[in-house]
Design a protein around this motif. Structure first.
Motif, PDB file in Angstrom:
ATOM      1  N   SER A   1      -3.452 -14.352  10.530  1.00  0.00           N
ATOM      2  CA  SER A   1      -2.942 -13.514  11.611  1.00  0.00           C
ATOM      3  C   SER A   1      -3.604 -12.152  11.593  1.00  0.00           C
ATOM      4  CB  SER A   1      -1.436 -13.338  11.476  1.00  0.00           C
ATOM      5  OG  SER A   1      -0.794 -14.557  11.644  1.00  0.00           O
TER       6      SER A   1
ATOM      7  N   GLU B   1       1.846 -21.482   2.653  1.00  0.00           N
ATOM      8  CA  GLU B   1       1.797 -21.324   4.115  1.00  0.00           C
ATOM      9  C   GLU B   1       1.969 -19.886   4.585  1.00  0.00           C
ATOM     10  OE1 GLU B   1       4.766 -23.437   6.280  1.00  0.00           O
ATOM     11  OE2 GLU B   1       3.787 -23.071   8.171  1.00  0.00           O
ATOM     12  N   PRO B   2       2.972 -19.130   4.072  1.00  0.00           N
ATOM     13  CA  PRO B   2       3.094 -17.740   4.512  1.00  0.00           C
ATOM     14  C   PRO B   2       1.857 -16.946   4.209  1.00  0.00           C
ATOM     15  CG  PRO B   2       5.064 -18.422   3.373  1.00  0.00           C
ATOM     16  CD  PRO B   2       4.047 -19.503   3.137  1.00  0.00           C
TER      17      PRO B   2
ATOM     18  N   LYS C   1       2.146 -34.861  10.418  1.00  0.00           N
ATOM     19  CA  LYS C   1       1.288 -36.039  10.463  1.00  0.00           C
ATOM     20  C   LYS C   1       0.184 -35.791  11.487  1.00  0.00           C
ATOM     21  CE  LYS C   1       4.111 -38.643  13.771  1.00  0.00           C
ATOM     22  NZ  LYS C   1       5.340 -37.905  13.936  1.00  0.00           N
TER      23      LYS C   1
ATOM     24  N   MET D   1      -8.196 -18.633  15.176  1.00  0.00           N
ATOM     25  CA  MET D   1      -7.250 -19.410  15.974  1.00  0.00           C
ATOM     26  C   MET D   1      -7.225 -20.853  15.516  1.00  0.00           C
ATOM     27  SD  MET D   1      -5.863 -17.658  18.494  1.00  0.00           S
ATOM     28  CE  MET D   1      -6.961 -16.922  19.699  1.00  0.00           C
TER      29      MET D   1
ATOM     30  N   PHE E   1      -0.770 -17.793   6.648  1.00  0.00           N
ATOM     31  CA  PHE E   1      -0.424 -17.313   7.982  1.00  0.00           C
ATOM     32  C   PHE E   1      -0.685 -15.831   8.136  1.00  0.00           C
ATOM     33  CE2 PHE E   1       2.530 -15.276  10.872  1.00  0.00           C
ATOM     34  CZ  PHE E   1       2.224 -15.944  12.037  1.00  0.00           C
ATOM     35  N   TRP E   2      -0.181 -15.056   7.164  1.00  0.00           N
ATOM     36  CA  TRP E   2      -0.364 -13.615   7.290  1.00  0.00           C
ATOM     37  C   TRP E   2      -1.824 -13.226   7.248  1.00  0.00           C
ATOM     38  CZ3 TRP E   2       3.258 -11.298   9.529  1.00  0.00           C
ATOM     39  CH2 TRP E   2       4.617 -11.649   9.330  1.00  0.00           C
TER      40      TRP E   2
ATOM     41  N   LEU F   1      -2.787 -24.625  10.507  1.00  0.00           N
ATOM     42  CA  LEU F   1      -1.501 -24.320   9.889  1.00  0.00           C
ATOM     43  C   LEU F   1      -0.365 -25.050  10.609  1.00  0.00           C
ATOM     44  CD1 LEU F   1      -1.277 -20.527   9.020  1.00  0.00           C
ATOM     45  CD2 LEU F   1      -1.072 -22.480   7.494  1.00  0.00           C
ATOM     46  N   LEU F   2      -0.529 -25.176  11.929  1.00  0.00           N
ATOM     47  CA  LEU F   2       0.510 -25.846  12.713  1.00  0.00           C
ATOM     48  C   LEU F   2       0.343 -27.350  12.685  1.00  0.00           C
ATOM     49  CD1 LEU F   2       0.666 -23.433  15.745  1.00  0.00           C
ATOM     50  CD2 LEU F   2       2.585 -24.114  14.337  1.00  0.00           C
ATOM     51  N   GLN F   3      -0.535 -27.818  11.812  1.00  0.00           N
ATOM     52  CA  GLN F   3      -0.798 -29.245  11.626  1.00  0.00           C
ATOM     53  C   GLN F   3      -1.270 -29.913  12.919  1.00  0.00           C
ATOM     54  OE1 GLN F   3       3.077 -29.620  10.332  1.00  0.00           O
ATOM     55  NE2 GLN F   3       2.605 -29.625   8.152  1.00  0.00           N
ATOM     56  N   ALA F   4      -2.022 -29.124  13.716  1.00  0.00           N
ATOM     57  CA  ALA F   4      -2.621 -29.710  14.913  1.00  0.00           C
ATOM     58  C   ALA F   4      -4.111 -29.810  14.667  1.00  0.00           C
ATOM     59  CB  ALA F   4      -2.326 -28.842  16.122  1.00  0.00           C
TER      60      ALA F   4
ATOM     61  N   SER G   1      10.407 -31.722  10.843  1.00  0.00           N
ATOM     62  CA  SER G   1       9.582 -32.939  10.868  1.00  0.00           C
ATOM     63  C   SER G   1       8.562 -32.878   9.755  1.00  0.00           C
ATOM     64  CB  SER G   1       8.869 -33.053  12.206  1.00  0.00           C
ATOM     65  OG  SER G   1       7.920 -32.029  12.302  1.00  0.00           O
TER      66      SER G   1
ATOM     67  N   ILE H   1      -5.070 -21.153  12.658  1.00  0.00           N
ATOM     68  CA  ILE H   1      -3.649 -21.187  13.033  1.00  0.00           C
ATOM     69  C   ILE H   1      -3.251 -22.595  13.456  1.00  0.00           C
ATOM     70  CG2 ILE H   1      -2.004 -20.424  14.790  1.00  0.00           C
ATOM     71  CD1 ILE H   1      -2.392 -18.293  12.817  1.00  0.00           C
ATOM     72  N   TYR H   2      -4.123 -23.235  14.237  1.00  0.00           N
ATOM     73  CA  TYR H   2      -3.815 -24.604  14.658  1.00  0.00           C
ATOM     74  C   TYR H   2      -3.703 -25.510  13.449  1.00  0.00           C
ATOM     75  CZ  TYR H   2      -5.045 -23.002  19.336  1.00  0.00           C
ATOM     76  OH  TYR H   2      -5.079 -22.322  20.508  1.00  0.00           O
TER      77      TYR H   2
END
Lengths: 622, 168, 102
Positions: free
Chosen positions: B14, B6-7, B125, B44, B10-11, B50-53, B122, B47-48
Motif C-alpha cells: 500500500s 498478510e498485514p 482458492k 496493484m 499489505f502495508w 494478496l486478495l487471492q485473485a 472463505s 494487492i490482487y
C-alpha cells in the motif's frame, strides 16, 4: 321496402363516388350513373310511401331502426332510419325533384366542361338531403345538414372562375355556418339535459319536463339552424346570391333540398317547439316577416332568377309561419306543392335563360311565340304560385292562411293575404314582361331540347294536380298523413278561399294593367315612389348594412383582437424567448471548453450529491 | 499466503502504491511520472495477489504494466516538445482541485466507515477455473462484445493517428 | 488482520490521487495517467468486494477484467487522439484544447 330505406341516401352517394373516381371522363355515362342511382332511390321511396299507407304507419308509431355509429365513453351515437309519413312524403318530394332536375340538366349543362363534376355534386347533394330526411337523431341530422351546406357551397360556386360565384358560395357557406353554430349549440344543450340525440326519446323526455325556460332557449337555438338553411330573415342574404350556380342547382336548392331542410327540421321536431310556446311565437313572426319582406323586394327586381329567389324566400316564410302557428300539416303541404311548382319555375326560367343567354327579364319578351312548352308550363307554375284555383299553390296557401286565422293570428293572416296579392303581382309582372309583350331578345330563341321540356311537363302536371291531395274536401288526404298529435281536418272556409282568390286575381290584373296593357305606366309609379323603389330594389340595404357592420364593428373588434394577439400574446411569447436568448448570451461564458473544468465541476457536484444522499448514513440528519 | 505475514505485505505494498501514485502526479518530468505509473501498476498486481485473485494479478501485469505503460511512454515520446524536465506542469486548478479531491476523499472514507459489510469467510482458492467457466458461460456475450470493442479501438486508434487517405 | 475496509480505503486514496492528477495536470498524457489510476482503484474495490462479500461468485473479477479491457481500448484511442491533436496544433496541453467553448 322499409328495411331498404338506408339505401336511399347511400345510392346517390355511391353515384357520387363512382362519378368522381371512375366515370369522370365519360360525360354521358356520369349523367346516367347519377340518374340511375336517383331513379332507384325514387323507386324505393315510392315503395316506402305505399308501405306506409298500407301498413298504417302513422306519426305516432313510426318505424325506426339503427346501428351503432360511434361510441365514446358517456356518449353513444347511433346511425338510424326513422320512417313515418312525414319522412315518406319528404323522400318522395326530394327524389322526384332531384331526378327531374338531373334529367333536365342533361340538356342544360350540355357541352359544359364540368359536366361530370356537376353530376357528382348533384348526387352528393341529393344523398345528403336524403340522409337528412331519414335521420332519426339530431347528430346524424346535423352531419347531413352540414353535408348539404358543403354541397351547396360546391354547387353555388360551380363556376368558381367567376368572382361573383366565388363570393356567393363563400357568402352562402359563412351565413350557414353562423346558423349552424346556433343549431349545434341547441343540440348540445338538449343532449346535455336529456342525454340523447334521438328524436323519439327526446320527445318523450319533453313530456314531463318542467323547465320551460330551458326548453325555450334550446328551441330557439335549434331554430337558428332553419333560419340559416331555410333563409329566414335576417340570415336570408345568401339565398338570392345563390343564383350564381347553374340554374338546375337553383331549382334543387330552392325547391326540394337545402331550403326545405329547415322547414323539415321544424316539422320533424315540432314537439320541442310545441313544448316551448315562446319559441313557436318567434317562429311564426320570423316566418311572417320574412314572407312579406321578401315579397316586396321581388316586386321590383329585374333578374328572372332573382325574382324567383325572393319568391322562394317569401314562400319559405309562409311555411315557417305555418309551422309557427302550430300547423305542420299546412307547412309541410305547402313545402310539397311548392317543391314542384318552384322547381318548375326555376327549370322554366333556366330554359328561357338557356335560349336568350341573359338573366334580365327586360332582355326577354314574346318568348311565347318561340318557346311554347316553356311558356305555358311556366304560366302553370306561376298560377300555382299565385294561388289560383285549382292549381296546387291555392290549396296549400289557403291551408296556411286558414291555419293562421284559426290560431287567432289575425296580423299574420293579413300579412299572408297581402303576400298572396304581391306574389300574384310580381309573378305575372315577370310573365307579362318576359314571355309576352314585345320581342326584345338579342338572340334568336328556340325551344329547348326534349330532355329539358319533358321534366317541365311532368312538373307542370304535378303543379296542377298535387294540390287536390290536401284539399279540404278530400278524405284521407295529406292532413291525415302528416300531423302533430292528432289529425286536423280543416273544414273548407269558402269566405277565405274567395278572398285569397280575389286577391290573387287582383294581383294578376294589376300586373296585366301595368305591364301587359300598359294602362298604368310603370315608369311613372317608379318615379313617384323613387325612394321606396330604391329601398326595395336594393333589398332594404340589408347587404349594405351587413357590410357596414362588418367593416366598422366586426373589423374594429377584430383589429382589437389583432392588437391583443400581436402585442400581448406574441409579446409574451417573444418576451420569453428573448429573455431566454439574453440569458443564454450571458450564460454561455460558463462554458469554458476546458474538459478539466467540466470534470472538476462534475466531481464537486458528486461530492455534494453524495453528502446530501449520504446524510442519514453519515449521521447528519437523523 | 501466510496469514501472519498478510498485514505486513499489505502495508508495504500500500505504501509503495500510494507513494508512487503521488509521484505520478507530482513529478515534474513526465517520463518519471510514466515510470512511477508502472510501479503503481505492479504494486496493484501485488494487492490482487494478496486478495487471492491470481488471474487478475497476471492480467494486471500483462495489460497495465506491459501494454498500457508502454503505450503511454510512446505517446510521451511522440509528443515531446520543449524542456523535458518541465514537461508535466500543473494547470490553474491545482489548489481548488486539491480541495475538491480532499473533500471527495473525506466523504468517501466516511461513507466507507459508515457502511456495514457482511463478511463471508472463505478459504482461498484459484479463480482461474471459475472465471473461465463464467466467461464462456453467463458472460459470453459481454465477452464477445469486449472483443469487438478492442477491435474497434484498434481500428479507431490507427485511423485517428494515421489519418484517412483522401480519395483523389 | 487486514479487512475489507483497508482495501476500500486504499482504493479511495488512490482514486482521489488519480482524480487530482486528472483534473489538475496540463499535459494530456498526465491526465490519462490520472484516469488510469482512478480505473485501477475501482478495480481494487471490485476485487475486494468479490473476495470478502461473495467469495463463491466471480462477478467482481469479471467486472475487473472488463474494466481492464475498456481501459486498454480507451488508452489506445485517447493516445491516438493526443498524437493527432499534437500533430495538428503542436501541443498536448489540455487547457489549450478548448475549442468546445462558446
Amino acid at each position: 321496402m322499409i328495411e331498404l330505406a338506408w339505401l336511399i341516401p347511400v345510392l346517390p352517394a355511391l353515384g357520387f363516388v363512382i362519378i368522381a373516381l371512375a366515370t369522370k371522363r365519360f360525360k354521358l355515362l356520369s349523367a346516367l350513373v347519377a340518374i340511375a342511382a336517383m331513379a332507384t332511390s325514387l323507386v324505393i321511396s315510392l315503395g316506402i310511401f305505399f308501405e306506409v299507407l298500407q301498413m298504417g304507419i302513422t306519426m305516432e308509431n313510426p318505424v325506426e331502426y339503427s346501428v351503432r355509429w360511434m361510441s365514446v365513453p358517456g356518449i353513444e351515437i347511433n346511425a338510424g332510419i326513422l320512417i313515418d309519413p312525414l319522412t315518406a312524403v319528404m323522400l318522395l318530394v326530394v327524389c322526384i325533384v332531384a331526378l327531374l332536375v338531373e334529367i333536365y340538366s342533361m340538356g342544360y349543362m350540355e357541352g359544359d366542361p364540368g359536366f361530370s363534376r356537376f353530376y357528382s355534386y348533384l348526387s352528393l347533394f341529393a344523398s345528403s338531403m336524403l340522409g337528412l330526411v331519414v335521420a332519426n337523431n339530431y347528430f346524424q341530422m346535423f352531419f347531413f345538414w352540414e353535408l348539404v351546406g358543403l354541397c351547396s357551397y360546391l354547387l353555388i360556386g360551380f363556376y368558381f372562375g367567376r368572382k361573383s360565384a366565388a363570393d356567393a358560395n363563400k357568402k352562402a357557406f359563412i351565413t350557414n355556418r353562423v346558423a349552424d353554430f346556433g343549431f349545434m349549440l341547441g343540440i348540445f344543450f338538449l343532449f346535455y339535459q336529456f342525454g340523447t340525440f334521438n328524436f323519439g326519446e327526446l320527445a318523450e323526455a319533453f313530456h314531463g319536463y318542467e323547465n320551460i325556460a330551458f326548453l325555450t332557449m334550446a328551441a330557439i337555438l335549434v331554430f337558428i339552424g332553419p333560419i340559416g338553411k331555410s333563409a329566414q330573415f335576417p340570415l336570408h342574404v345568401w339565398l338570392p346570391d345563390a343564383m350564381e350556380g347553374p340554374t338546375p342547382v337553383s331549382a334543387l336548392i330552392h325547391a326540394a333540398t337545402m331550403v326545405a331542410a329547415g322547414v323539415y327540421l321544424l316539422a320533424r321536431q315540432f314537439v320541442l317547439f310545441h313544448a316551448a310556446p315562446v319559441s313557436l311565437l318567434t317562429i311564426a313572426y320570423v316566418g311572417g316577416f320574412t314572407s312579406i319582406f321578401a315579397a316586396t323586394i321581388a316586386v321590383v327586381q329585374d333578374d328572372i332568377k332573382r325574382i324567383l329567389a325572393f319568391s322562394t324566400l317569401s314562400q319559405l316564410g309562409y311555411m315557417v309561419m305555418a309551422v309557427g302557428v302550430g300547423s305542420i300539416t299546412a307547412g309541410m303541404f305547402h313545402l310539397t306543392t311548392h317543391a314542384f311548382f318552384k322547381a318548375l319555375l326555376f327549370l322554366g326560367a333556366g330554359s328561357a335563360i338557356h335560349a336568350v343567354h341573359s338573366n334580365s327579364i327586360w332582355k326577354m319578351g314574346a318568348l311565347v311565340k318561340k318557346m311554347k312548352v316553356t311558356t305555358w308550363t311556366f304560366v302553370i307554375g306561376a298560377l300555382a304560385l299565385a294561388g289560383i284555383p285549382p292549381f296546387a299553390g291555392f290549396w296549400s296557401k289557403d291551408e296556411i292562411l286558414l291555419a293562421t286565422k284559426e290560431a287567432g293570428f289575425t296580423g299574420l293572416y293579413i300579412i299572408g293575404s297581402i303576400v298572396a296579392f304581391l306574389t300574384a303581382f310580381y309573378m305575372f309582372r315577370l310573365i307579362f314582361v318576359a314571355f309576352f309583350g314585345e320581342d326584345r331578345t338579342e338572340h334568336e330563341p328556340h325551344e329547348s331540347p326534349l330532355c329539358m321540356t319533358v321534366p317541365l311537363i311532368i312538373l307542370a302536371v304535378f303543379s296542377i294536380f298535387i294540390g287536390f291531395w290536401g284539399a279540404p274536401f278530400v278524405e284521407h288526404g295529406f292532413a291525415s298523413l302528416v300531423y302533430f298529435e292528432h289529425p286536423h281536418h280543416v273544414t273548407p272556409d269558402y269566405m277565405l278561399m274567395f278572398t285569397s282568390t280575389l286577391l290573387a286575381i287582383a294581383g294578376i290584373v294589376l300586373a296585366w294593367l301595368v305591364y301587359g296593357k300598359k294602362v298604368i305606366s310603370a315608369e311613372k309609379i317608379k318615379n313617384r315612389f323613387q325612394p321606396i323603389h330604391n329601398i326595395l330594389y336594393n333589398k332594404y340595404y340589408i347587404d349594405e348594412i351587413y357590410q357596414w357592420i362588418f367593416d366598422n364593428i366586426v373589423l374594429t373588434i377584430a383589429s382589437m383582437f389583432k392588437w391583443h394577439d400581436r402585442n400581448v400574446v406574441d409579446g409574451t411569447a417573444h418576451g420569453i424567448s428573448d429573455s431566454i436568448r439574453a440569458a443564454g448570451a450571458r450564460l454561455r461564458f460558463i462554458h469554458t471548453g476546458s474538459l478539466q473544468n467540466y470534470a472538476l465541476v462534475i466531481f464537486i457536484a458528486i461530492v455534494l450529491i453524495v453528502l446530501w444522499m449520504g446524510m442519514p448514513v453519515l449521521g447528519g440528519i437523523q | 499466503m501466510n496469514g501472519t505475514l498478510e498485514p505486513l505485505f499489505f502495508w508495504l505494498i500500500s505504501a509503495v502504491i500510494v507513494l508512487s501514485a503521488l509521484a505520478v502526479v507530482f513529478m515534474k518530468n513526465i517520463v518519471h511520472s510514466a515510470l512511477f505509473l508502472i510501479v503503481t501498476f505492479v504494486g496493484m498486481a501485488g494487492i490482487y495477489a494478496l486478495l487471492q485473485a491470481d488471474f487478475i494479478a497476471a492480467v494486471q501485469i500483462l495489460v497495465y504494466a506491459g501494454a498500457i505503460a508502454i503505450l503511454i511512454v510512446f505517446a510521451v515520446m511522440l509528443t515531446r516538445r520543449g524542456d523535458i524536465r518541465a514537461s508535466n506542469p500543473f494547470n490553474g486548478y491545482a489548489i481548488i482541485a486539491s480541495l475538491a479531491c480532499l473533500a471527495f476523499l473525506v466523504v468517501t472514507v466516511s461513507m466507507i466507515f459508515n457502511s456495514g459489510f457482511e463478511i463471508v469467510e472463505s478459504v482461498g482458492k484459484s479463480v482461474v477455473e471459475p472465471l473461465a467457466i463464467a466467461m464462456m458461460g453467463d458472460f459470453v456475450i459481454s465477452f464477445e462484445v469486449a472483443a469487438l470493442l478492442l477491435l474497434e479501438a484498434l481500428v479507431g486508434a490507427i485511423i485517428l493517428a494515421r489519418g484517412v487517405k483522401k480519395e483523389q | 488482520m487486514i479487512t475489507i475496509y483497508h482495501y476500500l480505503l486504499l482504493g479511495a486514496v488512490l482514486f482521489s490521487i488519480g482524480l487530482y492528477g486528472a483534473v489538475s495536470k496540463k499535459n494530456a498524457i498526465a491526465v490519462l495517467m490520472g484516469i488510469e489510476l482512478m480505473l485501477n482503484s475501482v478495480n481494487i474495490n471490485l476485487v475486494a468486494f468479490n473476495r470478502f462479500l461473495t467469495p463463491d461468485a466471480v462477478t467482481g473479477f469479471i467486472f475487473t477484467i472488463f474494466v481492464i479491457v475498456v481501459a486498454a481500448a480507451e488508452v489506445a484511442v485517447a493516445l491516438a487522439l493526443v498524437v493527432k491533436v499534437y500533430r495538428e496544433r503542436l501541443t498536448s496541453n489540455v487547457d489549450e484544447i478548448d475549442w468546445l467553448k462558446w
